[in-house]
Design an enzyme around this catalytic site. Structure first.
Site, PDB file in Angstrom:
ATOM      1  N   SER A 102      -5.568   0.583  42.299  1.00 31.13           N
ATOM      2  CA  SER A 102      -4.413  -0.146  42.795  1.00 31.13           C
ATOM      3  C   SER A 102      -4.702  -0.901  44.096  1.00 31.13           C
ATOM      4  CB  SER A 102      -3.235   0.818  42.946  1.00 31.13           C
ATOM      5  OG  SER A 102      -2.045   0.140  43.204  1.00 31.13           O
ATOM      6  N   ASP A 242      -0.991  -6.841  44.222  1.00 29.96           N
ATOM      7  CA  ASP A 242      -1.972  -5.844  44.667  1.00 29.96           C
ATOM      8  C   ASP A 242      -3.150  -5.873  43.692  1.00 29.96           C
ATOM      9  OD1 ASP A 242      -0.828  -4.585  42.478  1.00 29.96           O
ATOM     10  OD2 ASP A 242      -0.806  -2.605  43.401  1.00 29.96           O
ATOM     11  N   ASP A 244      -4.346  -4.162  41.166  1.00 28.56           N
ATOM     12  CA  ASP A 244      -4.219  -4.053  39.707  1.00 28.56           C
ATOM     13  C   ASP A 244      -2.992  -4.779  39.185  1.00 28.56           C
ATOM     14  OD1 ASP A 244      -2.369  -2.187  40.735  1.00 28.56           O
ATOM     15  OD2 ASP A 244      -2.593  -0.857  39.017  1.00 28.56           O
TER      16      ASP A 244
END
Length: 248
Positions: A102, A242, A244
């Site tokens: 992430s 972000d 991902d």
């Protein structure tokens, strides 16, 4: 919360805490448990990842583990986490796996499963997978001969997800000037394609991933460069993702 699976999958520094060995065991154990849970002796499992350098290593190990339990593995390549969730359902797969950490720095990575409906696995299923990873339970027999799993390439995942994203609004974005900050991450192809298809005039920044620059002073946790660029070119809106691309 489990011992390996946290609130958002298994995470750690790649090749230190999250090793290839752990990825292999996760793939094998996941395929075994999901085979039992779905009643499908040849589970179909998708794998997507972000742009971290360690993604290739973990994907190879995870794929080997899945195939060792007879799974049909469909690699989606670099693609947003929500795309894996959607495509798992759209392709009628038994599960989807995301390799990503992430918004965290590039040295971290993670493994997260989705069920056939595109949602996070239940705690019960995760706990059972953990028990096999930690060898508290034993897989008695591995498939051989024609029952061994295999990889099936897919070349339409990005377009299939972009088409879905475009379909979720009922208007055009013609003449709208949009800047996207892709965080050098998983959105670097899909975000531009989707907004461009809707007619927006799109400019992208931080969209040249090199394996180590994901989330590096960019993206949804570092908005300064996007704010400056939006102002400098007089854009209508700026959007930062972000790593991902499951938040913006």
């Amino acid at each position: 919360m489990g011992r390996l699976f946290g609130t958002d999958g298994i995470r750690g520094v790649a090749n230190k805490e999250l090793t290839a060995e752990l990825a292999f065991k996760t793939g094998r154990s996941g395929a075994f448990v999901l085979t039992k849970a779905t009643g499908n002796r040849r589970p179909v499992i998708l794998i997507g990842k972000d742009t971290r350098k360690s993604g290739d290593m973990l994907e190879a190990a995870l794929t080997a583990g899945l195939c060792s339990m007879g799974a049909k593995v469909i690699p989606l390549g670099v693609i947003p986490t929500p795309a894996v969730a959607y495509l798992t359902r759209y392709y009628k797969a038994d599960a989807g796996v995301v390799i990503s950490a992430s918004h965290n720095p590039y040295e971290y990575n993670g493994i997260k499963f989705f069920n056939s409906s595109g949602y996070k696995l239940s705690d019960e299923i995760e706990n059972e997978i953990e028990a096999y990873i930690l060898e508290e339970k034993t897989i008695e027999e591995l498939p051989t001969h024609g029952k061994i799993g295999y990889i099936c390439e897919n070349h339409s995942a990005i377009e299939d997800y972009v088409d879905f994203a475009v379909s979720t609004i009922d208007c055009r974005l013609d003449n709208l000037k949009v800047v996207i900050d892709c965080a050098n991450g998983a959105s670097y192809k899909t975000a531009f394609k989707a907004l461009n298809k809707l007619g927006a005039n799109v400019e992208a920044i931080h969209n040249t991933p090199d394996g180590v620059n994901i989330n590096d002073k960019c993206g949804s946790t570092h908005m300064e460069s996007l704010q400056a660029y939006v102002t400098s070119i007089g854009a209508d809106v700026g959007i930062a993702f972000d790593g991902d691309a499951d938040r913006m």
